[in-house]
Write an enzyme that holds these catalytic residues in place. Structure first.
Site, mmCIF file in Angstrom:
data_model
loop_
_atom_site.group_PDB
_atom_site.id
_atom_site.type_symbol
_atom_site.label_atom_id
_atom_site.label_comp_id
_atom_site.label_asym_id
_atom_site.label_seq_id
_atom_site.Cartn_x
_atom_site.Cartn_y
_atom_site.Cartn_z
ATOM 1 N N GLY A 1 9.599 3.149 7.965
ATOM 2 C CA GLY A 1 10.365 2.630 9.104
ATOM 3 C C GLY A 1 11.502 3.544 9.520
ATOM 4 O O GLY A 1 12.493 3.084 10.082
ATOM 5 N N GLU B 1 3.840 5.836 -0.589
ATOM 6 C CA GLU B 1 4.792 5.501 0.463
ATOM 7 C C GLU B 1 6.193 5.946 0.039
ATOM 8 O O GLU B 1 6.907 5.187 -0.641
ATOM 9 C CB GLU B 1 4.791 3.989 0.722
ATOM 10 N N HIS C 1 4.862 -3.206 -2.780
ATOM 11 C CA HIS C 1 5.482 -2.521 -1.638
ATOM 12 C C HIS C 1 6.973 -2.325 -1.936
ATOM 13 O O HIS C 1 7.609 -3.193 -2.549
ATOM 14 C CB HIS C 1 5.283 -3.358 -0.373
ATOM 15 N N ASN D 1 -0.232 -3.032 8.168
ATOM 16 C CA ASN D 1 0.649 -3.954 7.451
ATOM 17 C C ASN D 1 1.629 -4.568 8.447
ATOM 18 O O ASN D 1 2.578 -3.908 8.864
ATOM 19 C CB ASN D 1 1.384 -3.168 6.346
ATOM 20 N N LYS E 1 3.790 -6.841 8.047
ATOM 21 C CA LYS E 1 5.058 -7.306 7.467
ATOM 22 C C LYS E 1 5.378 -8.708 8.023
ATOM 23 O O LYS E 1 4.452 -9.496 8.230
ATOM 24 C CB LYS E 1 6.158 -6.287 7.726
ATOM 25 N N GLU F 1 9.494 -2.672 -0.186
ATOM 26 C CA GLU F 1 10.361 -3.741 0.323
ATOM 27 C C GLU F 1 10.378 -4.929 -0.635
ATOM 28 O O GLU F 1 11.389 -5.604 -0.789
ATOM 29 C CB GLU F 1 9.890 -4.165 1.729
ATOM 30 N N SER G 1 6.082 5.684 8.433
ATOM 31 C CA SER G 1 6.237 6.197 9.803
ATOM 32 C C SER G 1 5.001 6.912 10.336
ATOM 33 O O SER G 1 5.109 7.912 11.039
ATOM 34 C CB SER G 1 7.481 7.108 9.895
HETATM 35 P P1 PGA Z 1 6.100 2.031 8.637
HETATM 36 O O1 PGA Z 1 5.778 1.108 7.374
HETATM 37 O O2 PGA Z 1 4.786 2.550 9.161
HETATM 38 O O3 PGA Z 1 6.802 1.115 9.606
HETATM 39 O O4 PGA Z 1 6.968 3.143 8.160
HETATM 40 C C1 PGA Z 1 4.763 1.436 6.454
HETATM 41 C C2 PGA Z 1 4.776 0.459 5.306
HETATM 42 O O5 PGA Z 1 5.876 0.071 4.879
HETATM 43 O O6 PGA Z 1 3.727 0.024 4.810
#
Ligand code: PGA
Length: 259
Positions: A178, A172, A100, A11, A13, A102, A218
């Site tokens: 992150g 998630e 997601h 992903n 982003k 976010e 992460s």
């Molecule tokens: P990350 O993000 O690996 O940077 O933690 C995963 C995601 O949000 O899909």
């Protein structure tokens, strides 16, 4: 032990211009040569909308699939700034990330809009990668299972059992995204078990057993092996660590060697 199918989704982003996206694919293709991960590992890239067309062309002869990071639920209409499932199909997408955290946090995504998007994706033959997960507060208040159940129930309302095979769930935990603090392998295992049990209750044993559940939050080369060790974890949704082709290829290789 029978080999297991793994799905690894990168992903991106809001990262990478078109030239950067092309460079990434070219570099990844080199890294996967001469031996791409065995066919038990399915590779999917989820670039931003602006790079979907370029990536779609670049991956044409590679064993790599394409996903969008979001979409609207309507086919067309007066929805300024939005992108429809038909447009994603046009670009060669097979997957679309939906719900997601976010988008839930920053863009007003709700369980109701997530549900409409999941239904629209399935209607158009796109596989939704439905993201669910608890916050740290919810986890410390022992509400993880309750939150996962509620998000699942809301997102899958009205979805028929015969579409179950196309649904992918991504667990998630919001606190792990992150953050450099991934869930432990045990926490991921427990959450995935719970999700599988809920889907089994909803759609039956067969659908529960076949359900593909990804872990996200992460994921890095140094923890992906441990996270994938559980039979409950069928792959990973990777953010930050997927932006570098070398790291991404490393994770694909680990996923492949541990099937
Ligand atoms: P990350 O993000 O690996 O940077 O933690 C995963 C995601 O949000 O899909």
């Amino acid at each position: 032990m029978t080999p297991r199918h793994r799905l690894i989704v990168g992903n991106w982003k809001m990262h990478k211009t078109i030239p950067e996206a092309r460079d990434f694919v070219a570099r990844l293709a080199e890294l996967l040569t001469p031996a791409p991960p065995d066919s038990m590992v399915e590779i999917v890239l989820a670039p931003p909308f602006t790079a979907l067309a370029a990536v779609s062309t670049a991956i044409k002869s590679l064993p790599i699939g394409l996903s969008a990071q979001d979409m609207h639920w309507e086919d067309l209409g007066a929805f300024t700034g939005a992108v429809s499932p038909l447009m994603l199909k046009d670009l060669g997408c097979r997957y679309v990330i939906i719900g997601h955290s976010e988008r839930r946090r920053d863009f007003g995504e709700t369980d109701a809009t997530v549900n409409k998007k999941v239904a629209a994706a399935l209607r158009h033959g796109l596989r939704p990668i439905l993201c669910i997960g608890e916050t740290w507060d919810q986890r410390t208040n022992s509400q993880t299972e309750q939150v996962l159940s509620a998000q699942l129930t809301a997102a899958l309302t009205g979805i028929e059992k015969d579409q179950a095979g196309d649904v992918v769930i991504a667990y998630e935990p919001v606190w792990a995204i992150g953050s450099d603090h991934p869930a432990t392998a045990q926490q991921a295992h427990d959450a995935h078990r719970h999700i599988r049990a809920r889907v089994t209750a909803l759609w039956g044993q067969d659908a529960g057993e076949r359900l593909v559940i990804l872990y996200g939050g992460s994921v890095k080369p140094d923890n992906i092996g441990e996270l994938l060790a559980s039979r409950e974890v069928n792959g990973a949704l990777i953010g930050g660590a997927c932006l570098d082709p070398l790291q991404f290829a490393k994770m694909l290789s680990i996923a492949s060697s541990t099937t």
